[in-house]
Design a protein around this motif. Sequence first.
Motif, short mmCIF file in Angstrom:
data_model
loop_
_atom_site.label_atom_id
_atom_site.label_comp_id
_atom_site.label_asym_id
_atom_site.label_seq_id
_atom_site.Cartn_x
_atom_site.Cartn_y
_atom_site.Cartn_z
N ASN A 37 0.84 -1.19 0.00
CA ASN A 37 0.00 0.00 0.00
C ASN A 37 0.88 1.25 0.00
O ASN A 37 0.60 2.22 0.69
CB ASN A 37 -0.91 -0.01 1.22
CG ASN A 37 -2.00 1.04 1.11
OD1 ASN A 37 -2.37 1.46 0.03
ND2 ASN A 37 -2.48 1.50 2.26
N PRO A 95 2.85 4.64 -1.59
CA PRO A 95 2.39 5.73 -2.46
C PRO A 95 2.75 5.50 -3.92
O PRO A 95 3.73 4.81 -4.23
CB PRO A 95 3.14 6.95 -1.91
CG PRO A 95 3.53 6.58 -0.53
CD PRO A 95 3.76 5.11 -0.55
N LEU A 96 1.99 6.09 -4.79
CA LEU A 96 2.23 5.97 -6.21
C LEU A 96 3.54 6.64 -6.61
O LEU A 96 3.89 7.71 -6.12
CB LEU A 96 1.09 6.62 -7.00
CG LEU A 96 -0.28 5.97 -6.83
CD1 LEU A 96 -1.33 6.77 -7.60
CD2 LEU A 96 -0.25 4.53 -7.29
N THR A 132 -5.95 7.73 4.30
CA THR A 132 -4.59 7.98 3.84
C THR A 132 -4.53 9.32 3.12
O THR A 132 -5.36 9.61 2.25
CB THR A 132 -4.11 6.87 2.88
OG1 THR A 132 -4.30 5.60 3.52
CG2 THR A 132 -2.64 7.04 2.54
N TYR A 143 -1.69 12.12 1.26
CA TYR A 143 -0.35 12.32 0.71
C TYR A 143 -0.14 13.79 0.34
O TYR A 143 -1.05 14.46 -0.12
CB TYR A 143 -0.16 11.52 -0.59
CG TYR A 143 -0.55 10.06 -0.55
CD1 TYR A 143 -1.84 9.67 -0.90
CD2 TYR A 143 0.37 9.07 -0.21
CE1 TYR A 143 -2.20 8.34 -0.90
CE2 TYR A 143 0.02 7.74 -0.22
CZ TYR A 143 -1.27 7.38 -0.57
OH TYR A 143 -1.62 6.04 -0.57
N LEU A 170 6.56 12.15 -4.10
CA LEU A 170 6.02 12.12 -2.74
C LEU A 170 6.89 12.89 -1.76
O LEU A 170 8.11 12.78 -1.77
CB LEU A 170 5.91 10.67 -2.25
CG LEU A 170 5.33 10.52 -0.85
CD1 LEU A 170 3.82 10.75 -0.88
CD2 LEU A 170 5.67 9.15 -0.26
N GLN A 223 3.47 10.86 3.59
CA GLN A 223 2.25 10.06 3.62
C GLN A 223 1.76 9.93 5.05
O GLN A 223 2.55 9.61 5.95
CB GLN A 223 2.50 8.66 3.03
CG GLN A 223 1.29 7.73 3.10
CD GLN A 223 1.61 6.31 2.71
OE1 GLN A 223 2.74 5.99 2.35
NE2 GLN A 223 0.62 5.43 2.75
N GLN A 233 -1.25 8.06 7.54
CA GLN A 233 -2.33 7.12 7.75
C GLN A 233 -3.04 7.61 9.02
O GLN A 233 -2.46 7.56 10.11
CB GLN A 233 -1.82 5.70 7.93
CG GLN A 233 -2.90 4.65 8.08
CD GLN A 233 -3.69 4.44 6.81
OE1 GLN A 233 -3.19 4.66 5.71
NE2 GLN A 233 -4.94 4.03 6.94
N ASP A 260 5.38 7.72 5.96
CA ASP A 260 6.59 7.87 5.15
C ASP A 260 6.88 9.35 4.98
O ASP A 260 6.08 10.06 4.38
CB ASP A 260 6.42 7.19 3.80
CG ASP A 260 7.67 7.24 2.92
OD1 ASP A 260 7.65 6.61 1.85
OD2 ASP A 260 8.66 7.90 3.31
#
Lengths: 110, 112
Positions: free
Chosen positions: A95, A97-98, B31, B33, B45, B48, B50, B56
Amino acid sequence: EDQVTQSPEALRLQEGESSSLNCSYTVSGLRGLFWYRQDPGKGPEFLFTLYSAGEEKEKERLKATLTKKESFLHITAPKPEDSATYLCAVPPSGNTPLVFGKGTRLSVIA
Amino acid sequence: EAEVAQSPRYKITEKSQAVAFWCDPISGHATLYWYRQILGQGPELLVQFQDESVVDDSQLPKDRFSAERLKGVDSTLKIQPAELGDSAMYLCASSAGPGTTFFGQGTRLTVV
């Protein structure tokens, strides 16, 4: 190491001239390949998610296909309003990130 | 139709000043981002979340960038001090699971 490579960087088409954009990926155990459309100055707009080789999805003049190593976005009889940057992306694992390619900038001339 | 909301859409700031961006994800998306996109490149990115936890932030320049999502809903990304190289589009995205990542319209930052 690039995980997603898109080609060509830019493509100029006459209205009605069909063509294809390419997205190659190097991740193992693909967990989806995503296509987005991005207009200048705006955020990416979701188009498709493909999960398995042989899968195809269509939306208006766009059709996305997937093989084990690459995806194609076919544009049939494009119109000027199809002009945009088309981005593809994959999640490297689980899961996560893209990760995006650099995109293909499409211009359709009337 | 549900969408990711971002503000401001455009921001011009002077070098060494502080700047902040706000994002409200799609309702129910756990989630969130933050991505940065330089002209002619794909989004990359930054961080991130959650719920309220950072999952991350390995690509976030922590000497000048910070991000928070205190109640697990909306989020703020801050840059202090801004540098010329920070000029870019800052994109927020949210997801309810695989195959459902949606982006906001972004904040175009220009540092002068």
